[in-house]
Enzyme design. Structure first.
Site, PDB file in Angstrom:
ATOM      1  N   ARG A 121      32.213 -30.628  29.995  1.00 27.69           N
ATOM      2  CA  ARG A 121      31.705 -30.214  28.688  1.00 27.69           C
ATOM      3  C   ARG A 121      30.437 -30.966  28.342  1.00 27.69           C
ATOM      4  O   ARG A 121      30.340 -32.170  28.571  1.00 27.69           O
ATOM      5  CB  ARG A 121      32.756 -30.490  27.602  1.00 27.69           C
ATOM      6  CG  ARG A 121      32.285 -30.188  26.206  1.00 27.69           C
ATOM      7  CD  ARG A 121      33.391 -30.385  25.195  1.00 27.69           C
ATOM      8  NE  ARG A 121      33.765 -31.768  24.991  1.00 27.69           N
ATOM      9  CZ  ARG A 121      33.106 -32.647  24.219  1.00 27.69           C
ATOM     10  NH1 ARG A 121      32.010 -32.278  23.590  1.00 27.69           N
ATOM     11  NH2 ARG A 121      33.543 -33.869  24.081  1.00 27.69           N
ATOM     12  N   ARG A 165      27.517 -35.871  31.283  1.00 27.90           N
ATOM     13  CA  ARG A 165      28.477 -36.970  31.182  1.00 27.90           C
ATOM     14  C   ARG A 165      29.129 -37.318  32.515  1.00 27.90           C
ATOM     15  O   ARG A 165      29.352 -38.484  32.817  1.00 27.90           O
ATOM     16  CB  ARG A 165      29.551 -36.619  30.150  1.00 27.90           C
ATOM     17  CG  ARG A 165      28.988 -36.642  28.748  1.00 27.90           C
ATOM     18  CD  ARG A 165      30.003 -36.213  27.727  1.00 27.90           C
ATOM     19  NE  ARG A 165      29.452 -36.438  26.388  1.00 27.90           N
ATOM     20  CZ  ARG A 165      30.074 -36.095  25.272  1.00 27.90           C
ATOM     21  NH1 ARG A 165      31.250 -35.507  25.320  1.00 27.90           N
ATOM     22  NH2 ARG A 165      29.516 -36.345  24.105  1.00 27.90           N
ATOM     23  N   HIS A 182      34.143 -40.041  29.158  1.00 28.80           N
ATOM     24  CA  HIS A 182      32.863 -40.286  28.496  1.00 28.80           C
ATOM     25  C   HIS A 182      32.266 -41.538  29.119  1.00 28.80           C
ATOM     26  O   HIS A 182      32.957 -42.537  29.274  1.00 28.80           O
ATOM     27  CB  HIS A 182      33.089 -40.484  26.996  1.00 28.80           C
ATOM     28  CG  HIS A 182      31.822 -40.430  26.188  1.00 28.80           C
ATOM     29  ND1 HIS A 182      30.866 -41.405  26.270  1.00 28.80           N
ATOM     30  CD2 HIS A 182      31.357 -39.528  25.302  1.00 28.80           C
ATOM     31  CE1 HIS A 182      29.864 -41.091  25.456  1.00 28.80           C
ATOM     32  NE2 HIS A 182      30.144 -39.951  24.863  1.00 28.80           N
ATOM     33  N   PHE A 201      20.393 -34.205  23.410  1.00 28.91           N
ATOM     34  CA  PHE A 201      21.674 -34.681  23.932  1.00 28.91           C
ATOM     35  C   PHE A 201      21.746 -34.321  25.410  1.00 28.91           C
ATOM     36  O   PHE A 201      21.048 -33.399  25.857  1.00 28.91           O
ATOM     37  CB  PHE A 201      22.821 -33.997  23.180  1.00 28.91           C
ATOM     38  CG  PHE A 201      23.795 -34.954  22.545  1.00 28.91           C
ATOM     39  CD1 PHE A 201      23.363 -35.913  21.648  1.00 28.91           C
ATOM     40  CD2 PHE A 201      25.152 -34.885  22.835  1.00 28.91           C
ATOM     41  CE1 PHE A 201      24.263 -36.782  21.043  1.00 28.91           C
ATOM     42  CE2 PHE A 201      26.062 -35.747  22.242  1.00 28.91           C
ATOM     43  CZ  PHE A 201      25.622 -36.699  21.344  1.00 28.91           C
ATOM     44  N   GLU A 258      26.999 -40.657  22.448  1.00 32.46           N
ATOM     45  CA  GLU A 258      25.885 -40.256  23.301  1.00 32.46           C
ATOM     46  C   GLU A 258      24.573 -40.265  22.516  1.00 32.46           C
ATOM     47  O   GLU A 258      23.488 -40.335  23.095  1.00 32.46           O
ATOM     48  CB  GLU A 258      26.181 -38.852  23.846  1.00 32.46           C
ATOM     49  CG  GLU A 258      25.276 -38.433  24.961  1.00 32.46           C
ATOM     50  CD  GLU A 258      25.793 -37.172  25.655  1.00 32.46           C
ATOM     51  OE1 GLU A 258      27.020 -37.018  25.785  1.00 32.46           O
ATOM     52  OE2 GLU A 258      24.962 -36.356  26.059  1.00 32.46           O
ATOM     53  N   LEU A 297      34.433 -45.555  21.578  1.00 37.97           N
ATOM     54  CA  LEU A 297      33.363 -44.694  22.040  1.00 37.97           C
ATOM     55  C   LEU A 297      32.009 -45.119  21.493  1.00 37.97           C
ATOM     56  O   LEU A 297      31.849 -45.356  20.309  1.00 37.97           O
ATOM     57  CB  LEU A 297      33.650 -43.267  21.594  1.00 37.97           C
ATOM     58  CG  LEU A 297      32.779 -42.238  22.287  1.00 37.97           C
ATOM     59  CD1 LEU A 297      33.228 -42.092  23.722  1.00 37.97           C
ATOM     60  CD2 LEU A 297      32.880 -40.923  21.569  1.00 37.97           C
ATOM     61  N   HIS A 350      38.102 -39.076  27.468  1.00 42.83           N
ATOM     62  CA  HIS A 350      37.488 -38.558  26.255  1.00 42.83           C
ATOM     63  C   HIS A 350      37.918 -37.149  25.891  1.00 42.83           C
ATOM     64  O   HIS A 350      38.132 -36.844  24.721  1.00 42.83           O
ATOM     65  CB  HIS A 350      35.968 -38.594  26.453  1.00 42.83           C
ATOM     66  CG  HIS A 350      35.173 -38.231  25.235  1.00 42.83           C
ATOM     67  ND1 HIS A 350      35.302 -38.909  24.045  1.00 42.83           N
ATOM     68  CD2 HIS A 350      34.249 -37.275  25.024  1.00 42.83           C
ATOM     69  CE1 HIS A 350      34.480 -38.368  23.161  1.00 42.83           C
ATOM     70  NE2 HIS A 350      33.840 -37.371  23.718  1.00 42.83           N
ATOM     71  N   GLN A 355      37.479 -35.165  31.031  1.00 41.51           N
ATOM     72  CA  GLN A 355      36.172 -35.806  30.910  1.00 41.51           C
ATOM     73  C   GLN A 355      36.295 -37.286  30.570  1.00 41.51           C
ATOM     74  O   GLN A 355      36.990 -37.654  29.625  1.00 41.51           O
ATOM     75  CB  GLN A 355      35.339 -35.121  29.831  1.00 41.51           C
ATOM     76  CG  GLN A 355      33.932 -35.703  29.714  1.00 41.51           C
ATOM     77  CD  GLN A 355      33.061 -34.895  28.766  1.00 41.51           C
ATOM     78  OE1 GLN A 355      33.233 -34.933  27.567  1.00 41.51           O
ATOM     79  NE2 GLN A 355      32.136 -34.143  29.320  1.00 41.51           N
TER      80      GLN A 355
END
Lengths: 259, 579
Positions: free
Chosen positions: B390, B290, B242, B127, B259, B256, B355, B240
């Site tokens: 994050r 991100r 996304h 990730f 990821e 969404l 997000h 954040q």
């Protein structure tokens, strides 16, 4: 080109409430909604809330078919409002949106589904065969079956459509397809230690009442093969445990576990 | 003892510990508190098991080392600090990195079924921003697996669950928490909870923005209530975006795209077919963090190399249909059914979507206690853990680690109280009056209209790229919106009335939006998820400074506090060069 317009007939009404003196009521109200490309029925309900009826009650959370909150009946069919595309509905006649029929009405499209939570809480919880998970060796093949059932988003559309609950109102005797799936997910969990899941499925959850019409499978938004993969195998396990004549003899002469 | 007047008028419940919010953090907190033998109430705004955690897709980060044996808490700590651009509460990042693997084992013991490795262990996937393959997952519905496991554990833990109740006010006695008040969504009637300790686990603020992956519940309830009750919040400018939300078709706008699509090899390209990530992060490419990916997409679109509907292309189809359907089953089905987009055949059009909120209520890392005695916070509503940005997968682990810690913290605090704190009749009266006001106006503003205007404003002026002039305009417009919100009128009865619910929630959304805008104006640098085009790059002062938010009567006071300095051993870890 003028925008297409859809006509909705949305159930508006509420349950009687003794304390505030509200009487039970209910009728379909007509709303006109402009149709945009890619729109779903939940978008239309939000449009109605924003423009015409701010107090229209509808449950929803994720608008992505992941939470299972916005269950209702569209033209008589149990559906998630967020998943029903407008371009898949005939717009030349009114689209009828109603609350789930199997559960008591709260208001408009919202019903009291608390019975399902009681059924779930009654099922004995998972009990690991081995507390130390570092010692577990569980392979992809071992989990495929239970993973299918664990996709359930608890929308209760299967409960809504099930004849035993919907037409015969046997909530006293039958836990419904959702909990057959849950029991199957536990019984087929490779690390569950309990050996009384099948007994529970027969005696408490009432699996015998299901006559495998597969209606539940048809409405499942997660495409869980409820009947074929959960209910029928669990019925087979009930037969093996309780009605197999060979096993009965073996149990009789002490060569198999007694029930 | 004589009954207080409120006790005769309203439904009342008494607990040792009360948890508000039943997503991953709230459920985990409630399970912990209950396991210590205390009486625990768990309140959810929706039905149990529907909280935003169900939407988490890609996985939960824990350095178990099942796939990459070199992984360990130290690397996870370093990745988290790097992702947070060194603004994290280091102690939270440390506890999180050390404890997340245990929380995963615990979930497994409670019945969670993760995808497996060939050796029969929990599978882990790569990730963005994680050095090693670290995300334990279940296809692309990891959040559902976690919340269902916690839910099933929770209902057998003796917790009293209150479904579909919205809490609106925290109550205090002599500066410490004494309970809270709210209403049943179904009946509209008020309900009062008296508790020794209250844990806020109410999630984020995304519904203040127009394009968001967040559900309706994300209305900043916890941030707003804590602020009004006098708790301090920090770093609210860090929101954040996304990088990959659907921009088309309209029905799925904001939806969404996990990821995990990039984790499984998805490629980002612009209208010229170029993998533009090579211009900003050639090493990590699509698996960059991100903030960097979101800004890169933003740049492509602004400079005219976007897709037809104002995004860029994300393509996973080269991995072959069978692989895509196995690893991303939810994504595949969802897009096919909702949007007629077959991701095994061609690209999606994606762009940034609101997000997650990194900032939040200031907490003590070890106990999760806020600046108000007896008030605890965990999960997204708490600030500090993620710093300025994050990493994907660190949210689910955050919920588990700090949910448990908040439960323990609340138990310890509650056990230390000699008697149940008392609720003041006057506070109840004031709260009830406030809740009824929208019904008493015959003519006034439509809450939906104000909400829509707020979302437009936040999106356009306090969004992914910010500058002083626009932020000042936004603050002026927020004052206007606040004025309008004081004049909301709702129609219909109190029974399940979404217009009224929104009218109440708007207060909190407006407070949180103002926090974001004010903090964004104060922080004259660009760091992590906060980008100022008029102040590019890091600033040394701000690198050591948290933004603070406090209420002083009606006035919102924005300040600064010095970031806690890491001990030397952790500093050495954090600054260690990546291999």
């Amino acid at each position: 080109m003028a925008k297409a317009e859809a006509t909705f007939h949305v159930f508006r009404g509420e349950a009687a409430d003794a304390e505030s003196g509200v009487e039970a009521s209910g009728e379909y109200q007509e709303y006109k909604v402009p149709v945009e490309e890619g729109m779903v029925v939940l978008d239309a309900m939000h449009y109605i809330q924003g423009e015409d009826a701010p107090d229209l009650a509808v449950r929803w959370n994720c608008k992505a078919a992941k939470c299972g909150s916005c269950s209702a009946e569209i033209n008589g069919k149990p559906r998630l409002l967020c998943k029903q595309r407008m371009d898949a509905l005939p717009l030349d006649e009114p689209i009828v949106v109603s609350p789930l029929k199997t559960f008591p009405l709260v208001k408009d499209l919202v019903t009291d589904v608390s019975w399902n939570y009681k059924m779930n809480a009654a099922i004995p919880p998972f009990q690991p065969k081995e507390e130390d998970t570092d010692k577990w060796e569980v392979f992809e093949n071992d989990v495929v079956r239970t993973q299918e059932f664990r996709k359930c988003i608890e929308c209760f559309l299967c409960q809504d459509v099930c004849h035993v609950l919907r037409n015969h109102d046997r909530k006293d005797a039958f836990a419904g397809p959702r909990f057959m799936v849950r029991l199957a997910s536990l019984d087929m969990h490779p690390m569950d230690a309990r050996n009384d899941r099948v007994k529970y499925t027969k005696e408490e959850a009432g699996i015998g009442l299901c006559n495998i019409t597969k209606c539940c499978t048809e409405v499942c938004p997660e495409d869980i093969k409820i009947t074929d993969n959960a209910i029928i195998p669990m019925k087979e396990r009930v037969v093996d445990e309780f009605y197999d004549p060979v096993m009965k003899v073996l149990r009789g002469i002490g060569l198999a576990h007694k029930k | 003892m004589a009954k207080k007047s409120y006790e005769t008028k309203y439904e009342c419940h008494t607990h040792d510990v009360l948890v508000i919010g039943a997503g991953g953090a709230g459920l985990r907190a409630a399970i912990e508190a209950s396991s210590q033998g205390l009486s625990v109430g768990l309140i959810c705004k929706s039905l149990l098991g529907k909280a935003h955690t169900v939407m988490a897709e890609g996985g939960v980060a824990a350095s178990m080392g099942n796939v990459d044996p070199d992984d360990g808490w130290k690397t996870h700590f370093r990745d988290t600090i790097h992702g947070g651009k060194f603004l994290n509460n280091y102690r939270m990042a440390e506890l999180h990195a050390k404890e997340s693997a245990d929380r995963i084992r615990e979930l497994e013991r409670w019945g969670a079924v993760f995808d497996r490795t060939e050796k029969g262990k929990i599978m882990q996937r790569p990730f963005g921003g994680h050095t090693y393959r670290r995300l334990c997952h279940v296809g692309d519905h990891t959040g559902l697996e976690i919340i269902r496991t916690l839910q099933d554990k929770g209902v057998h833990s003796g917790i009293d669950v209150y479904m579909e109740a919205t809490i609106t006010h925290l109550l205090k006695e002599d500066g410490r928490i004494s309970g809270c008040i709210g209403y049943w969504r179904e009946s509209g009637r008020c309900v009062i909870f008296n508790a020794k300790a209250v844990i806020l686990a109410t999630g984020g603020i995304g519904k203040g923005f127009k394009v968001t992956s967040n559900s309706w519940e994300y209305t900043a309830d916890g941030q707003g209530m804590a602020y009004r009750a006098g708790a301090e919040l920090i770093d609210m400018e860090f929101v954040q975006f996304h990088p990959t939300g659907m921009v088309w078709p309209n029905g799925v706008k904001g939806l969404l795209i996990t990821e995990a699509v990039r984790g499984e090899g998805g490629l980002l390209t612009n209208s010229e077919g170029e993998r533009f990530m090579k211009n900003v992060d050639p090493e990590r490419m699509e698996l960059s963090t991100r903030d960097i990916v979101a800004k890169a997409i933003n740049k492509e679109v602004k400079e005219g190399r976007g897709s037809p509907h104002g995004g860029v292309f994300l393509d996973i189809s080269h991995r072959g249909p069978e692989y895509v359907r196995k690893k991303l089953p939810g994504m595949y089905r969802q897009l096919l059914e909702f949007a007629d987009v077959d991701i095994t055949k061609g690209p999606m059009e994606v762009g940034p979507t609101t997000h997650y909120t990194m900032g939040g209520i200031r907490v003590d890392a070890d106990t999760a206690q806020t600046t108000i005695p007896g008030l605890f916070a965990c999960g997204e509503v708490a600030g500090g853990m993620h710093g300025a940005n994050r990493l994907g997968g660190n949210s689910l682990s955050d919920l588990l680690v700090f949910g448990r810690r908040a439960g323990l913290g609340a138990v310890e605090y509650a056990n230390g109280l000699k008697e149940q704190p008392q609720i003041d009749d006057a506070d109840v009266k004031a709260a009830v009056k406030e809740l009824s006001q929208p019904f008493e106006r015959d003519d006034g503003e439509n809450p939906y209209a104000i909400h829509k205007d707020l979302q437009e404003l936040m999106q356009s002026k306090v969004g992914i790229v910010r500058e002083e002039g626009e932020l000042k305009e936004a603050l002026d417009e927020l004052q206007t919106l606040k004025g309008r919100a004081k004049n909301i009128a709702v129609t219909g009865a109190r029974q399940f009335n979404p217009g009224w619910h929104l009218a109440i929630e708007l207060d909190n959304m407006l407070i949180a939006s103002e926090m974001v805008a004010r903090c964004a104006l104060q922080r004259t640098e660009s760091r992590g998820a906060h980008t100022r085009i008029d102040h590019e790059g890091y600033n040394e002062h701000w690198g050591k400074t948290n933004s603070t938010i406090n209420a002083n009567g009606e006035e919102m006071v924005i300040g600064q506090s010095t970031l806690m300095e890491m001990p030397d051993d952790l500093k050495a870890l954090a600054y260690e060069e990546k291999k």
